[in-house]
Enzyme design. Structure first.
Site, PDB file in Angstrom:
ATOM      1  N   ASP A 241      29.176  44.542  40.893  1.00 59.63           N
ATOM      2  CA  ASP A 241      28.869  43.122  41.059  1.00 59.63           C
ATOM      3  C   ASP A 241      27.383  42.902  40.809  1.00 59.63           C
ATOM      4  OD1 ASP A 241      30.393  40.594  42.772  1.00 59.63           O
ATOM      5  OD2 ASP A 241      28.222  40.494  42.465  1.00 59.63           O
ATOM      6  N   ILE A 242      27.068  41.844  40.075  1.00 59.37           N
ATOM      7  CA  ILE A 242      25.678  41.582  39.689  1.00 59.37           C
ATOM      8  C   ILE A 242      24.819  41.154  40.890  1.00 59.37           C
ATOM      9  CG2 ILE A 242      25.828  39.106  39.118  1.00 59.37           C
ATOM     10  CD1 ILE A 242      24.460  39.825  36.421  1.00 59.37           C
TER      11      ILE A 242
ATOM     12  N   ASN B 295      39.173  36.247  46.512  1.00 64.25           N
ATOM     13  CA  ASN B 295      38.998  34.813  46.720  1.00 64.25           C
ATOM     14  C   ASN B 295      39.905  34.063  45.750  1.00 64.25           C
ATOM     15  OD1 ASN B 295      36.963  35.119  48.693  1.00 64.25           O
ATOM     16  ND2 ASN B 295      35.405  35.376  47.113  1.00 64.25           N
TER      17      ASN B 295
ATOM     18  N   GLY C 164      36.673  29.992  47.987  1.00 66.73           N
ATOM     19  CA  GLY C 164      35.366  30.561  47.649  1.00 66.73           C
ATOM     20  C   GLY C 164      35.305  31.218  46.289  1.00 66.73           C
ATOM     21  N   GLN C 165      36.340  31.033  45.453  1.00 61.58           N
ATOM     22  CA  GLN C 165      36.329  31.670  44.136  1.00 61.58           C
ATOM     23  C   GLN C 165      35.335  30.959  43.219  1.00 61.58           C
ATOM     24  OE1 GLN C 165      40.184  31.827  42.213  1.00 61.58           O
ATOM     25  NE2 GLN C 165      39.479  33.270  40.645  1.00 61.58           N
TER      26      GLN C 165
ATOM     27  N   HIS D 171      40.001  38.805  40.314  1.00 59.98           N
ATOM     28  CA  HIS D 171      39.227  40.021  40.582  1.00 59.98           C
ATOM     29  C   HIS D 171      39.359  40.413  42.044  1.00 59.98           C
ATOM     30  CE1 HIS D 171      36.607  36.477  40.958  1.00 59.98           C
ATOM     31  NE2 HIS D 171      36.008  37.107  41.954  1.00 59.98           N
TER      32      HIS D 171
ATOM     33  N   HIS E  78      37.304  42.262  44.942  1.00 60.30           N
ATOM     34  CA  HIS E  78      36.035  42.828  45.404  1.00 60.30           C
ATOM     35  C   HIS E  78      36.339  44.103  46.194  1.00 60.30           C
ATOM     36  CE1 HIS E  78      33.450  39.089  44.911  1.00 60.30           C
ATOM     37  NE2 HIS E  78      34.653  38.528  44.912  1.00 60.30           N
TER      38      HIS E  78
END
Ligand code: 5GP
Ligand code: ZN
Length: 107
Positions: free
Chosen positions: A30-31, A86, A92-93, A99, A101
């Site tokens: 994750d960035i 999410n 909260g997406q 994806h 997490h």
């Protein structure tokens, strides 16, 4: 052409720090990590969210879920880890390509 950032990552058009890849899924860092280890596991095929998953995705979703603990263990998360999916704006997406997490602190 797609505007989906995760489709572009899956296609190699946008760089990402990949940690696992096979023919149908990709896992990358994750960035904006929210934990010492924060990975995202995506299907290479696009669907927006769990709410958009279809019967044809059943096997793929199962194989992704079975891959999660393997990837987590490879990143030292032997004491446990969190998974989060999410779904939708209300969930909260922010990126509308399904994806998972994978988050945790190495034991
Ligand atoms: P969501 O809120 O949709 O469940 O999570 C989207 C996640 O994607 C966020 O944690 C965000 O940091 C991550 N993200 C967004 N854009 C990029 C990107 O271009 N590269 C990577 N590696 N992660 C991204
Ligand atoms: Zn996509």
């Amino acid at each position: 052409m797609t505007d989906c950032i995760f489709c572009k990552i899956a296609a190699g058009e946008i760089p990402a720090n990949a940690v696992y890849e096979d023919g149908e899924m990709l896992c990358f860092k994750d960035i904006r990590p929210a934990a010492p280890v924060h990975l995202l596991l995506i299907p290479k095929t696009h669907f927006d969210s769990l709410a958009h998953a279809a019967p044809e995705h059943e096997g793929l979703l199962g194989r992704m879920m079975l891959k999660v603990p393997q990837i987590a263990a490879e990143h030292g998360l032997t004491g446990g880890f969190k998974t989060l999916v999410n779904t939708g704006k209300g969930g909260g997406q922010e990126v509308f390509h399904l994806h998972i997490h994978i988050m945790g602190t190495p034991a």
